[in-house]
Design a protein around this motif. Structure first.
Motif, PDB file in Angstrom:
ATOM      1  N   THR A  37       0.836  -1.203   0.000  1.00  0.00           N
ATOM      2  CA  THR A  37       0.000   0.000   0.000  1.00  0.00           C
ATOM      3  C   THR A  37       0.870   1.253   0.000  1.00  0.00           C
ATOM      4  OG1 THR A  37      -0.151   0.270   2.409  1.00  0.00           O
ATOM      5  CG2 THR A  37      -1.705  -1.261   1.365  1.00  0.00           C
ATOM      6  N   THR A  39       0.875   5.455   1.307  1.00  0.00           N
ATOM      7  CA  THR A  39       0.317   6.549   2.094  1.00  0.00           C
ATOM      8  C   THR A  39       0.968   7.837   1.622  1.00  0.00           C
ATOM      9  OG1 THR A  39      -0.109   5.159   4.034  1.00  0.00           O
ATOM     10  CG2 THR A  39       0.082   7.532   4.409  1.00  0.00           C
ATOM     11  N   THR A  64      -4.008   4.003  -0.095  1.00  0.00           N
ATOM     12  CA  THR A  64      -5.054   3.744   0.900  1.00  0.00           C
ATOM     13  C   THR A  64      -5.304   4.932   1.816  1.00  0.00           C
ATOM     14  OG1 THR A  64      -3.412   2.776   2.400  1.00  0.00           O
ATOM     15  CG2 THR A  64      -4.604   1.266   0.922  1.00  0.00           C
ATOM     16  N   THR A  65      -4.308   5.832   1.941  1.00  0.00           N
ATOM     17  CA  THR A  65      -4.423   6.917   2.921  1.00  0.00           C
ATOM     18  C   THR A  65      -3.744   8.166   2.404  1.00  0.00           C
ATOM     19  OG1 THR A  65      -4.248   5.240   4.670  1.00  0.00           O
ATOM     20  CG2 THR A  65      -4.063   7.546   5.333  1.00  0.00           C
ATOM     21  N   HIS A 153      -0.023   5.354  15.048  1.00  0.00           N
ATOM     22  CA  HIS A 153      -0.798   4.733  13.990  1.00  0.00           C
ATOM     23  C   HIS A 153       0.175   3.945  13.112  1.00  0.00           C
ATOM     24  CE1 HIS A 153      -4.275   7.515  14.775  1.00  0.00           C
ATOM     25  NE2 HIS A 153      -3.273   8.287  15.196  1.00  0.00           N
ATOM     26  N   ARG A 154      -0.369   3.088  12.268  1.00  0.00           N
ATOM     27  CA  ARG A 154       0.470   2.356  11.313  1.00  0.00           C
ATOM     28  C   ARG A 154      -0.095   2.551   9.916  1.00  0.00           C
ATOM     29  NH1 ARG A 154       4.658  -1.186  11.359  1.00  0.00           N
ATOM     30  NH2 ARG A 154       4.690  -1.101  13.629  1.00  0.00           N
ATOM     31  N   PHE A 155       0.759   3.078   9.038  1.00  0.00           N
ATOM     32  CA  PHE A 155       0.375   3.327   7.663  1.00  0.00           C
ATOM     33  C   PHE A 155       1.431   2.740   6.737  1.00  0.00           C
ATOM     34  CE2 PHE A 155      -1.507   6.993   9.979  1.00  0.00           C
ATOM     35  CZ  PHE A 155      -2.845   6.749   9.702  1.00  0.00           C
ATOM     36  N   SER A 156       0.995   1.901   5.813  1.00  0.00           N
ATOM     37  CA  SER A 156       1.884   1.296   4.816  1.00  0.00           C
ATOM     38  C   SER A 156       3.134   0.699   5.462  1.00  0.00           C
ATOM     39  CB  SER A 156       2.256   2.340   3.751  1.00  0.00           C
ATOM     40  OG  SER A 156       1.100   2.809   3.090  1.00  0.00           O
TER      41      SER A 156
END
Length: 242
Positions: A37, A39, A64-65, A153-156
């Motif tokens: 993904t 971000t 996704t974000t 938070h957790r992104f990609s």
């Protein structure tokens, strides 16, 4: 990795695994990749849509974000165009910044704010370029969601902690990536700007800030409290801090 800047492709540099810093003459953005993904942190002017899309395609993955530092036109300008391609991508900003992102209200420098400085060639030139890039366009983003500052938070595949840093705008966020010592600082801390000769970490000129003293206090607090090794600003080159 560095790519050569062109009409549709800015400079892109991999700062750390999965962290791509994108610099253009007017504004910067950052792409996080991992777990298949993508971000995106900020999205340039409306005229940057093609550039942003091409960088995302080159990095590879599903968007996704979109994390927003603040709701100025040069940081959210391409978001609506990106959502047409990735309609399921979530757009996140601080709760205090959401009205600015949707354009329910507008906290942004206007022509009237620039008038006292338009005699300066650098300000006049930047103003013309910003308008041409879509700085006065309707860039309101539909249905952004709030993100909680101070919480991990957790992104990609990356740990990301939003840091509330008001001043430039009421709800400005920076994004701290503790695993790499990287701070994506938006316009809360910059290292350069077309209207200024100042270099190194600094706050933009007061005409750009919603609350200038608070903007300076936010910068000082962040640099004092976080062990920042690499600064990825909204304007100017990235910087390794020693």
């Amino acid at each position: 990795m560095m790519r050569t800047a062109g009409r549709t492709h800015p400079n892109v540099e991999v700062i750390a695994p999965g962290i791509h810093f994108v610099q253009t003459p007017l504004v910067n953005w950052t792409v996080l990749s991992g777990d298949g993904t993508l971000t995106l942190i900020d999205a340039g002017y409306p005229s940057d849509l093609r550039r942003v899309s091409r960088v995302l395609d080159d990095v590879g993955g599903e968007l996704t974000t979109v994390l927003i530092t603040h709701g100025h036109s040069d940081h959210i300008g391409a978001v609506r165009g990106l959502l047409a391609e990735w309609p399921d991508a979530a757009v996140l900003a601080s709760a205090d910044e959401l009205p600015n992102v949707t354009r329910e209200v507008t906290h942004q420098v206007g022509v009237q704010d620039l008038l006292p400085s338009l005699w300066r060639p650098s300000v006049m030139a930047w103003t013309a370029r910003a308008i041409a890039a879509g700085g006065l366009a309707d860039v309101g983003v539909p249905d952004p969601r709030p993100i909680e500052p101070g919480r991990e938070h957790r992104f990609s595949g990356h740990r990301v902690i939003p840091v509330l840093t008001p001043g430039h705008t009421p709800g400005h966020l920076m994004y701290w990536l503790p695993d790499h010592g990287v701070l994506v600082s938006g316009d809360g801390i910059v290292t350069g700007h077309p209207t200024s000769r100042e270099h190194g970490p600094h706050v933009l000129a007061s005409m750009f800030n919603h609350d200038d003293p608070v903007a300076h206090a936010s910068m000082a607090t962040v640099l004092d409290e976080l062990p920042v090794e690499v600064l990825l600003p909204g304007h100017g080159p990235w910087l390794r801090l020693g």
